[in-house]
Write a protein that holds these residues in place. Structure first.
Motif, PDB file in Angstrom:
ATOM      1  N   ASN A  94       0.927  -1.280   0.040  1.00 62.39           N
ATOM      2  CA  ASN A  94       0.036   0.069  -0.137  1.00 62.39           C
ATOM      3  C   ASN A  94       0.859   1.380   0.057  1.00 62.39           C
ATOM      4  OD1 ASN A  94      -2.586   1.226   0.279  1.00 62.39           O
ATOM      5  ND2 ASN A  94      -2.016   1.898   2.237  1.00 62.39           N
ATOM      6  N   TRP A 115      -3.242  -9.049  -4.717  1.00 62.00           N
ATOM      7  CA  TRP A 115      -3.761  -7.653  -4.911  1.00 62.00           C
ATOM      8  C   TRP A 115      -3.073  -6.679  -5.493  1.00 62.00           C
ATOM      9  CZ3 TRP A 115      -2.788  -2.831  -1.843  1.00 62.00           C
ATOM     10  CH2 TRP A 115      -4.029  -2.287  -1.313  1.00 62.00           C
ATOM     11  N   ARG A 116      -3.915  -6.069  -6.179  1.00 66.91           N
ATOM     12  CA  ARG A 116      -3.135  -5.075  -7.433  1.00 66.91           C
ATOM     13  C   ARG A 116      -2.306  -5.534  -8.345  1.00 66.91           C
ATOM     14  NH1 ARG A 116      -3.741   0.191  -6.342  1.00 66.91           N
ATOM     15  NH2 ARG A 116      -1.553   0.693  -7.193  1.00 66.91           N
ATOM     16  N   ARG A 183     -11.723 -11.445  15.087  1.00 67.67           N
ATOM     17  CA  ARG A 183     -12.790 -10.969  14.121  1.00 67.67           C
ATOM     18  C   ARG A 183     -14.137 -12.030  13.797  1.00 67.67           C
ATOM     19  NH1 ARG A 183     -10.305  -8.851   8.444  1.00 67.67           N
ATOM     20  NH2 ARG A 183     -12.392  -8.068   8.013  1.00 67.67           N
ATOM     21  N   ALA A 320      -7.336  -5.098   1.599  1.00 67.84           N
ATOM     22  CA  ALA A 320      -7.198  -3.675   2.234  1.00 67.84           C
ATOM     23  C   ALA A 320      -7.653  -3.808   3.737  1.00 67.84           C
ATOM     24  CB  ALA A 320      -7.709  -2.613   1.628  1.00 67.84           C
ATOM     25  N   SER A 321      -8.242  -4.638   4.057  1.00 68.58           N
ATOM     26  CA  SER A 321      -8.950  -4.851   5.686  1.00 68.58           C
ATOM     27  C   SER A 321      -7.559  -5.280   6.390  1.00 68.58           C
ATOM     28  CB  SER A 321     -10.002  -5.635   5.625  1.00 68.58           C
ATOM     29  OG  SER A 321      -9.511  -7.025   5.410  1.00 68.58           O
ATOM     30  N   ALA A 324      -5.651  -2.713   8.419  1.00 69.59           N
ATOM     31  CA  ALA A 324      -6.084  -2.242   9.725  1.00 69.59           C
ATOM     32  C   ALA A 324      -5.470  -2.869  10.977  1.00 69.59           C
ATOM     33  CB  ALA A 324      -7.770  -2.461  10.139  1.00 69.59           C
ATOM     34  N   ARG A 330      -4.521   0.511  16.771  1.00 70.39           N
ATOM     35  CA  ARG A 330      -5.260  -0.712  16.896  1.00 70.39           C
ATOM     36  C   ARG A 330      -4.675  -1.872  17.408  1.00 70.39           C
ATOM     37  NH1 ARG A 330      -9.858  -2.824  13.247  1.00 70.39           N
ATOM     38  NH2 ARG A 330      -9.707  -5.159  13.756  1.00 70.39           N
TER      39      ARG A 330
ATOM     40  N   PRO B  70     -11.473   0.696  11.638  1.00 71.93           N
ATOM     41  CA  PRO B  70     -12.099  -0.337  11.324  1.00 71.93           C
ATOM     42  C   PRO B  70     -11.856  -0.888  10.073  1.00 71.93           C
ATOM     43  CG  PRO B  70     -13.505   1.548  11.633  1.00 71.93           C
ATOM     44  CD  PRO B  70     -12.059   1.957  11.635  1.00 71.93           C
ATOM     45  N   ALA B  71     -11.705  -2.109  10.127  1.00 70.65           N
ATOM     46  CA  ALA B  71     -11.223  -2.942   8.605  1.00 70.65           C
ATOM     47  C   ALA B  71     -11.984  -2.640   7.622  1.00 70.65           C
ATOM     48  CB  ALA B  71     -10.965  -4.349   8.655  1.00 70.65           C
ATOM     49  N   LEU B  74     -11.088   0.589   5.586  1.00 66.29           N
ATOM     50  CA  LEU B  74     -10.045   0.387   4.580  1.00 66.29           C
ATOM     51  C   LEU B  74     -10.682  -0.288   3.384  1.00 66.29           C
ATOM     52  CD1 LEU B  74      -7.522  -0.530   7.028  1.00 66.29           C
ATOM     53  CD2 LEU B  74      -7.935   1.476   6.046  1.00 66.29           C
ATOM     54  N   GLN B  75     -11.501  -1.215   3.589  1.00 71.83           N
ATOM     55  CA  GLN B  75     -11.999  -2.010   2.315  1.00 71.83           C
ATOM     56  C   GLN B  75     -12.930  -1.159   1.352  1.00 71.83           C
ATOM     57  OE1 GLN B  75     -13.142  -5.863   3.849  1.00 71.83           O
ATOM     58  NE2 GLN B  75     -13.089  -6.596   1.784  1.00 71.83           N
ATOM     59  N   ALA B  78     -10.522   0.911  -0.316  1.00 69.27           N
ATOM     60  CA  ALA B  78      -9.785   0.400  -1.372  1.00 69.27           C
ATOM     61  C   ALA B  78     -10.608   0.071  -2.906  1.00 69.27           C
ATOM     62  CB  ALA B  78      -9.340  -1.118  -0.858  1.00 69.27           C
ATOM     63  N   GLN B  82      -9.102  -2.147  -6.113  1.00 68.27           N
ATOM     64  CA  GLN B  82      -7.826  -2.260  -5.143  1.00 68.27           C
ATOM     65  C   GLN B  82      -6.861  -1.088  -5.221  1.00 68.27           C
ATOM     66  OE1 GLN B  82      -6.381  -6.254  -6.439  1.00 68.27           O
ATOM     67  NE2 GLN B  82      -7.727  -7.088  -5.143  1.00 68.27           N
ATOM     68  N   GLU B  83      -7.447   0.034  -4.847  1.00 69.18           N
ATOM     69  CA  GLU B  83      -6.808   1.050  -4.662  1.00 69.18           C
ATOM     70  C   GLU B  83      -5.711   1.129  -3.600  1.00 69.18           C
ATOM     71  OE1 GLU B  83      -7.067   3.328  -6.929  1.00 69.18           O
ATOM     72  OE2 GLU B  83      -9.244   3.421  -7.750  1.00 69.18           O
ATOM     73  N   ARG B  84      -4.662   1.652  -3.778  1.00 70.82           N
ATOM     74  CA  ARG B  84      -3.662   2.026  -2.534  1.00 70.82           C
ATOM     75  C   ARG B  84      -4.573   3.113  -1.580  1.00 70.82           C
ATOM     76  NH1 ARG B  84       1.694   4.039  -4.986  1.00 70.82           N
ATOM     77  NH2 ARG B  84       2.010   4.491  -2.433  1.00 70.82           N
ATOM     78  N   VAL B  85      -4.771   2.861  -0.475  1.00 70.65           N
ATOM     79  CA  VAL B  85      -5.621   3.565   0.555  1.00 70.65           C
ATOM     80  C   VAL B  85      -4.655   4.524   1.471  1.00 70.65           C
ATOM     81  CG1 VAL B  85      -7.216   1.932   0.521  1.00 70.65           C
ATOM     82  CG2 VAL B  85      -5.833   1.962   2.367  1.00 70.65           C
ATOM     83  N   PHE B  86      -5.236   5.578   1.982  1.00 70.51           N
ATOM     84  CA  PHE B  86      -4.594   6.222   2.831  1.00 70.51           C
ATOM     85  C   PHE B  86      -5.842   6.885   4.116  1.00 70.51           C
ATOM     86  CE2 PHE B  86      -4.322  10.837   4.112  1.00 70.51           C
ATOM     87  CZ  PHE B  86      -3.377  10.883   4.915  1.00 70.51           C
ATOM     88  N   TYR B  87      -5.270   6.948   5.208  1.00 69.59           N
ATOM     89  CA  TYR B  87      -6.258   7.148   6.393  1.00 69.59           C
ATOM     90  C   TYR B  87      -5.364   8.181   7.357  1.00 69.59           C
ATOM     91  CZ  TYR B  87      -4.769   3.439   9.284  1.00 69.59           C
ATOM     92  OH  TYR B  87      -4.185   2.469   9.943  1.00 69.59           O
ATOM     93  N   ASN B 100      -1.512   5.987   8.345  1.00 74.83           N
ATOM     94  CA  ASN B 100      -0.873   4.868   7.985  1.00 74.83           C
ATOM     95  C   ASN B 100       0.368   5.335   6.681  1.00 74.83           C
ATOM     96  OD1 ASN B 100      -2.392   5.338   5.516  1.00 74.83           O
ATOM     97  ND2 ASN B 100      -2.549   3.242   4.821  1.00 74.83           N
ATOM     98  N   MET B 101       0.235   6.266   6.541  1.00 81.13           N
ATOM     99  CA  MET B 101       1.260   6.714   5.544  1.00 81.13           C
ATOM    100  C   MET B 101       1.895   8.155   5.742  1.00 81.13           C
ATOM    101  SD  MET B 101       0.979   5.964   1.712  1.00 81.13           S
ATOM    102  CE  MET B 101      -0.657   5.093   1.370  1.00 81.13           C
ATOM    103  N   THR B 154      -5.970   6.068  -4.326  1.00 76.63           N
ATOM    104  CA  THR B 154      -5.341   6.485  -5.678  1.00 76.63           C
ATOM    105  C   THR B 154      -6.566   6.324  -6.708  1.00 76.63           C
ATOM    106  OG1 THR B 154      -5.131   4.079  -5.828  1.00 76.63           O
ATOM    107  CG2 THR B 154      -3.181   5.429  -5.476  1.00 76.63           C
TER     108      THR B 154
END
Lengths: 352, 483
Positions: A94, A115-116, A183, A320-321, A324, A330, B70-71, B74-75, B78, B82-87, B100-101, B154
């Motif tokens: 990521n 993934w990707r 989970r 992506a989950s 987390a 977390r 929460p997971a 992020l999903q 994405a 399947q984008e790269r994600v940022f939070y 995360n970045m 992205t």
């Protein structure tokens, strides 16, 4: 024979080599940083070296956390990164540390295991419980998580100090597995509390747990990597591997080509080999890592495992989950709760 | 000469094509913008949802905001691409509580988000990112401060969706254009049907069929059809006139020839040389007349068939008139008549005409006057200058011509009901032809108490304007138009 043939090849190559820099330059180095037992994966590496003599494969077996650190810190960067610490691998991808692999094998790879098109889960390793034969003399060995919880509650005294599992703090894999367990059901915390009650030993890897079982130090192990445990059990008859009957997590080793790979061509060849029919065939036949590909036949394939243990295999989703799990807050909160649950019951149980 | 300048079909097609291309380009530009905007909006709402999910997880503990990302958030971030994600969760001072970045969130972005939730596009790590930030009020027991939740991903999915939507629009548009083109071609075929019918009808027409068209045509082609009809009518008339002229001319030539034949036959039967002598004289006269008739016919035919030959130089009509009258006055035929000039205007009057034409015209008029009046009659020529025209008249005090016969006088072989002269009846027809040729008009009127006035009206030209040009073009002009 071989030296002769090699010499012959040498003579053929000589005019070409004279034109290029030197004969050594013909061999491309390839550095693979992996959290994967060298012994386990050796047949695969050997097959690769045979198939690609032009690539000088250098395989480093390290811990998951070291591998993760090397991704950002190593200079030069490794060509290929393999790790079983799925959330960390995911986080690196990521962050943009991976590059896309565009090959037929990569394209046809099942979507749930990649993934990707950058990172690929190329093994299919069930997470199991393992117990020593001694255990079955004293009690009914557990077949499900609920059974385990019952045993930890009812057989506290007998099991004290005889239970082992991953340390979520020291092992990335262990942490991931517990996160995934948590989970699925909140009763997982009862299980942690139970572990605390019997003062379970926390190990950093499956090998230590297996050794402890063989030594007789431990009777029962929870959340072991099935790939290692199954091989171990073949050689150590006192150790029985039990795939949980309610649900069994499945972990995948994730491999990606580093963005700054000094030898991207060789790296692509390697990962392509991992995903390709030949690599997966070796994986299924000569290693206990289990092949993901449905078209590969061998003792160790995902399809065969499903046939044997039923449909209760739950691969840790490769999406992506996972990110987390590596979120520091977390993680901190999870570890804090884990410790709280573990310690509280220990205090309670040691009080009387 | 028929010059084919492209085809109607092609012209229409080019028009259609260029219009469609121009409009289409604009339309597609608009479509591109709007589809991509739609894609942005769709994906922005996912950012919003993810931000909301994260904000839900923010809690305060011991005066610190705490967030367990929460997971699911992020999903959501994405997406299926399947984008790269940022939070990032920021506290009130802009410090990251959790992220995360190592994205740098500009202070002005944070200030903007403090006012209202907003999304922005930026570059990080060599990739284009879409970020969305939102401020949430949150409160704990110790502190009550807002937190900002930032999420981003992205833009692969957005671009893919935008492109997909755009492609769909584009393909629909192209299909429509294709369909419109086919319909247009069919409509064109139908619309050009009457044209084809008319063409076929014209092609199948007999060469000497000069009758009016019998065709059904649409309103747009009515004028063309009528023009064709007029053309046919004119051809018909001129053909009839030609036939009549030929018939008349043959008839006119036949009579003197028959006379010659009978005279010579009679003479051949006689033995008397005196008869021969008389017959020869008669034959001579007859031949003279016939030859004159023939030459007049020739000049009439020539006048009628001479085409317009370029620009004619201006000519001083006063000089030509004077010269012609002097010439005729000295001839044998004018011996018995009083041929004279009226008072002429001072200075030259310029008309656009050839010298020979005016001389021929005057010759014919004077000859007519001499022939059709008794000896001793008075013949006067003169010029009258009007504003834009000049009138050249020839008047005599002969018997005149009755009103009803005057119009016919201009037709060939018309003698105004007079059979007592040896004229051919071609003179005035020639004069009329010349007048038409010069762009003039001929009129006949009565002179009181008796006699006829023949007037030629010619347009005047301003000689000064094109004198120089004339000199350069035509050296003869200087001779005919002395300054």
């Amino acid at each position: 024979m071989i030296p002769l043939r090699r010499r012959f090849a040498w003579m053929l190559l000589l005019p070409l080599c004279a034109l290029t820099i030197s004969a050594r330059a013909q061999v491309t180095p390839l550095v693979v940083e992996a959290a994967l037992d060298h012994d386990v994966v050796a047949p695969l590496l050997e097959a690769f070296r045979r198939a690609h003599p032009e690539i000088d494969l250098e395989f480093h077996d390290r811990s998951t956390l070291t591998v993760d650190a090397l991704v950002s810190e190593a200079d030069p960067a490794p060509d290929v990164v393999i790790s079983s610490a799925m959330p960390w691998q995911m986080a690196r991808v990521n962050e943009g540390y991976a590059q896309r692999l565009d090959s037929p094998a990569a394209r046809s790879w099942p979507a749930w295991a990649k993934w990707r098109d950058e990172v690929f889960g190329f093994t299919f390793e069930p997470i199991v419980m393992a117990y020593r034969l001694d255990l079955s003399k004293h009690m009914m060995p557990p077949q499900t998580h609920a059974d385990l919880h019952t045993l930890l509650t009812t057989e506290q005294t007998q099991l004290r100090g005889k239970v082992t599992t991953y340390s979520p703090l020291k092992s990335g894999v262990g942490y991931t597995l517990f996160q995934q367990d948590a989970r699925y059901t909140p009763r997982f915390w009862d299980l942690v509390a139970g572990m605390g009650r019997v003062n379970a030993s926390l190990e950093a890897n499956t090998r230590s747990m297996l050794e402890g079982l063989s030594d007789g130090r431990y009777w029962l192990g929870y959340n072991l990597l099935g790939s290692y445990a199954m091989v171990w059990a073949q050689e150590h008859p006192e150790v029985i591997v039990q795939v949980p009957q309610d649900y069994s997590l499945v972990m995948m080793r994730m491999a990606f080509i580093h963005r700054d790979a000094p030898h991207p061509g060789a790296a692509a060849t390697f990962v392509d080999f991992l995903l390709g029919r030949e690599g997966q065939r070796v994986l299924a036949g000569q290693t206990p890592l289990f092949s993901v590909r449905p078209d590969v036949v061998g003792p160790y394939t995902a399809a065969r495992l499903r046939d044997q243990v039923g449909e209760q295999l739950y691969p840790i989703p490769l999406n992506a989950s996972l990110l987390a799990f590596v979120d520091p807050q977390r993680r901190k909160a999870f570890l804090a709760r884990w410790r709280r649950e573990f310690e509280r019951s220990r205090k309670v149980s040691s009080e009387p | 000469m028929i010059e084919v300048t492209g085809s109607l079909k092609r012209r229409l097609a080019v028009w259609l094509l260029s219009t469609v291309t121009g409009l289409g380009a604009l339309l597609m530009l608009e479509a591109w913008v709007s589809t991509h905007r739609a894609a942005e909006r769709a994906f922005d709402s996912q950012l919003e949802a993810a931000a909301l999910t994260i904000a839900e997880a923010v809690q305060w503990q011991a005066g610190e905001p705490l967030v367990e990302v929460p997971a699911a958030a992020l999903q959501i971030l994405a997406t299926r691409h399947q984008e790269r994600v940022f939070y990032a969760v920021l506290d009130a001072y802009g410090e990251a509580v959790s992220t995360n970045m190592p994205f740098t969130l500009q202070p002005e972005w944070r200030a903007r988000v403090a006012d209202a939730p907003s999304a922005l596009t930026t570059d990080f790590d060599g990739t284009s990112w879409r970020l969305y930030g939102r401020e949430y009020d949150s409160a704990g027991w110790v502190s009550q401060e807002p937190v900002q939740v930032w999420v981003g991903h992205t833009r692969v999915g957005r671009q893919a969706l935008g492109d997909e939507l755009f492609e769909r629009t584009l393909s629909r548009f192209l299909a429509m254009v294709l369909l419109a083109g086919i319909l247009m071609a069919m409509a064109l075929r139908v619309a050009l049907g009457p044209m084809r019918r008319l063409r076929r009808q014209l092609r199948h027409r007999n060469a000497d069929d000069m009758g009016p068209l019998d065709a059904r045509v649409p309103e747009e082609m009515r004028e063309l059809a009528q023009t064709l009809d007029h053309l046919f009518a004119r051809q018909r008339h001129s053909r009839e006139a030609l036939l009549r002229f030929t018939a008349d001319a043959s008839h006119q030539l036949k009579t003197p020839l028959a006379g010659l034949k009978s005279t010579s036959e009679l003479a051949l039967k006689s033995q008397d040389p005196a008869d021969w002598q008389a017959a020869l004289l008669a034959v001579h006269d007859g031949a003279d007349r016939t030859s004159r008739l023939a030459s007049q016919l020739l000049s009439l035919a020539r006048l009628r068939h001479i085409g317009e030959e370029g620009k004619v130089a201006p000519l001083d009509i006063v000089a030509v008139l004077r010269e012609s009258v002097l010439d005729w006055a000295g001839r044998e035929v004018a011996r018995d008549h009083d041929l004279g000039l009226a008072e002429l205007p001072v200075g030259p009057l310029w008309v656009r005409a050839e010298g020979w034409a005016i001389r021929e015209l005057l010759g014919n008029l004077i000859d007519n006057a001499l022939r059709y009046t008794k000896a001793g009659s008075e013949i006067t020529l003169g010029l009258c200058q009007q504003r834009e025209t000049v009138s050249l008249y020839v008047e005599d005090d002969g018997p005149g011509v009755p009103f009803e016969a005057r119009e016919r006088l201009l037709q060939p072989f018309e003698r105004g009901g007079r059979q007592d002269t040896d004229g051919s009846g071609l003179g005035l027809a020639i004069v009329d032809s010349i007048a038409r040729r010069l762009g003039g008009r001929l009129s006949l009127s009565e002179r009181s108490p008796h006699g006829l006035i023949v007037t030629l009206h010619l347009p005047l030209v301003d000689h000064q304007c094109d004198q120089n040009a004339t000199r350069l073009d035509d050296p003869d002009a200087t001779r005919e138009a002395p300054p």
